[in-house]
Design a protein around this motif. Structure first.
Motif, PDB file in Angstrom:
ATOM      1  N   SER A  85      57.152  13.953  20.312  1.00 58.34           N
ATOM      2  CA  SER A  85      56.943  15.435  20.950  1.00 58.34           C
ATOM      3  C   SER A  85      56.172  16.270  20.091  1.00 58.34           C
ATOM      4  N   GLU A  86      56.182  16.026  18.829  1.00 59.67           N
ATOM      5  CA  GLU A  86      55.308  17.024  17.906  1.00 59.67           C
ATOM      6  C   GLU A  86      53.817  16.686  18.089  1.00 59.67           C
ATOM      7  N   VAL A  87      53.654  15.336  18.267  1.00 62.45           N
ATOM      8  CA  VAL A  87      52.241  15.181  18.568  1.00 62.45           C
ATOM      9  C   VAL A  87      51.544  15.790  19.835  1.00 62.45           C
ATOM     10  N   ASP A  88      52.629  15.637  20.722  1.00 63.14           N
ATOM     11  CA  ASP A  88      52.112  16.113  22.138  1.00 63.14           C
ATOM     12  C   ASP A  88      51.960  17.583  22.047  1.00 63.14           C
ATOM     13  N   THR A  89      52.707  18.249  21.313  1.00 64.28           N
ATOM     14  CA  THR A  89      52.557  19.901  21.241  1.00 64.28           C
ATOM     15  C   THR A  89      51.442  20.185  20.355  1.00 64.28           C
ATOM     16  N   LEU A  90      51.032  19.483  19.223  1.00 62.60           N
ATOM     17  CA  LEU A  90      50.050  19.607  18.491  1.00 62.60           C
ATOM     18  C   LEU A  90      48.789  19.224  19.075  1.00 62.60           C
ATOM     19  N   THR A  96      43.225  22.584  23.366  1.00 62.73           N
ATOM     20  CA  THR A  96      42.943  23.911  24.076  1.00 62.73           C
ATOM     21  C   THR A  96      42.631  25.245  23.410  1.00 62.73           C
ATOM     22  N   PHE A  97      42.943  24.761  22.030  1.00 67.43           N
ATOM     23  CA  PHE A  97      42.528  26.149  21.423  1.00 67.43           C
ATOM     24  C   PHE A  97      41.551  26.009  20.140  1.00 67.43           C
ATOM     25  N   LEU A  98      42.079  25.192  19.077  1.00 58.56           N
ATOM     26  CA  LEU A  98      41.375  24.969  17.956  1.00 58.56           C
ATOM     27  C   LEU A  98      39.818  24.312  18.241  1.00 58.56           C
ATOM     28  N   MET A  99      39.672  23.366  18.855  1.00 58.03           N
ATOM     29  CA  MET A  99      38.407  22.767  19.263  1.00 58.03           C
ATOM     30  C   MET A  99      37.531  23.516  19.987  1.00 58.03           C
TER      31      MET A  99
END
Length: 205
Positions: A85-90, A96-99
Motif C-alpha cells: 500500500s505504501e509503495v502504491d501511494t508513493l 504524477t508530481f515529482l517527476m
C-alpha cells in the motif's frame, strides 16, 4: 360591605379557571424544573462514579480524544500489505508530481528507471523525500517550509538517486530506450559469511 358570593349549589365550589397564557407559562415552568432535576441526577451519578479526591468529580465527562496517528516508518521496514500500500501511494506521488515537476531529461548524466520501485535504495530515498514533503507543506512548517524542502531534501535526493554512477546508471539513459538492471552490491567478506579461506581451507575462528 359587598356581599360574598356563595357557591351556586350547596356543597359545590366554583372551579378556578386560569387564562390560556398562564397555563402555557405554568407548563414551561414545569418542563424546566423537570430538565433541571434530570441534570442534577446526572451530576450526582458522575459524582458517585468519580475517584475519591478527583478534582473533576461531579463534572460530566468530556468528549473522547482521537487516538494519535501512528508515526511513519521507513518503507523498507514495512511488510506485506502495508508495504504494498505504501509503495502504491508513493508511486502515485512520484509519477504524477515529482517527476512531472522536477524530472529533468533522461540522459547518461541523469539516468532513470521506469521500474525504480525495484531498486531498494532508490525506493528508500524517494520515500524519505515524500515524508519530508508532507511535513514541510504543513502550516506549522512556516512560510519557508517548502523552500527548506527544496533546499535540504529535493536537490540532494534527486542528485543521489539520478547520479551518473548510481543505482540507475545501468537503466534508462535515453528516453527512447527503456532499460532496467539491478547492479550487484558488494559481496560479503569471507569472515562474515564463514566461508573457508583459500590458503588453509579452514573456516576462520
Amino acid at each position: 360591605m359587598p356581599e360574598s358570593i356563595g357557591p351556586r349549589d350547596e356543597g359545590d365550589t366554583e372551579p378556578v379557571r386560569l387564562p390560556d397564557g398562564n397555563l402555557e407559562h405554568l407548563d414551561a415552568t414545569v418542563r424546566q424544573l423537570l430538565d433541571q432535576s434530570a441534570e442534577q441526577a446526572r451530576q450526582l451519578d458522575n459524582l458517585a462514579s468519580a475517584p475519591a479526591g478527583s478534582p473533576f468529580a461531579g463534572f460530566p465527562p468530556g468528549p473522547a480524544m482521537p487516538a494519535p496517528a501512528p508515526a511513519p516508518r521507513p518503507i523498507l521496514e514495512l511488510e506485506g500489505e502495508e508495504f504494498e500500500s505504501e509503495v502504491d501511494t508513493l508511486t502515485d506521488w512520484v509519477e504524477t508530481f515529482l517527476m512531472d515537476t522536477y524530472g529533468d531529461e533522461v540522459s547518461t548524466a541523469a539516468p532513470w528507471c521506469l521500474q525504480w520501485q525495484e531498486h531498494e535504495d532508490v525506493l528508500a530515498w524517494l520515500h524519505a523525500l515524500w515524508l519530508a514533503y508532507h511535513q514541510h507543506k504543513e502550516p506549522d512548517a512556516g512560510l519557508a517550509g517548502m523552500a527548506v524542502w527544496h533546499r535540504d531534501f529535493l536537490t540532494h535526493t534527486m542528485a543521489a538517486v539520478r547520479a551518473p554512477g548510481g543505482s540507475l546508471s545501468a537503466c534508462m539513459t535515453d528516453p527512447d530506450r527503456p532499460a532496467h538492471r539491478i547492479l550487484p552490491g558488494p559481496q560479503r567478506s569471507a569472515r562474515r559469511t564463514g566461508a573457508s579461506t583459500p590458503d588453509t581451507g579452514e573456516a576462520p575462528a
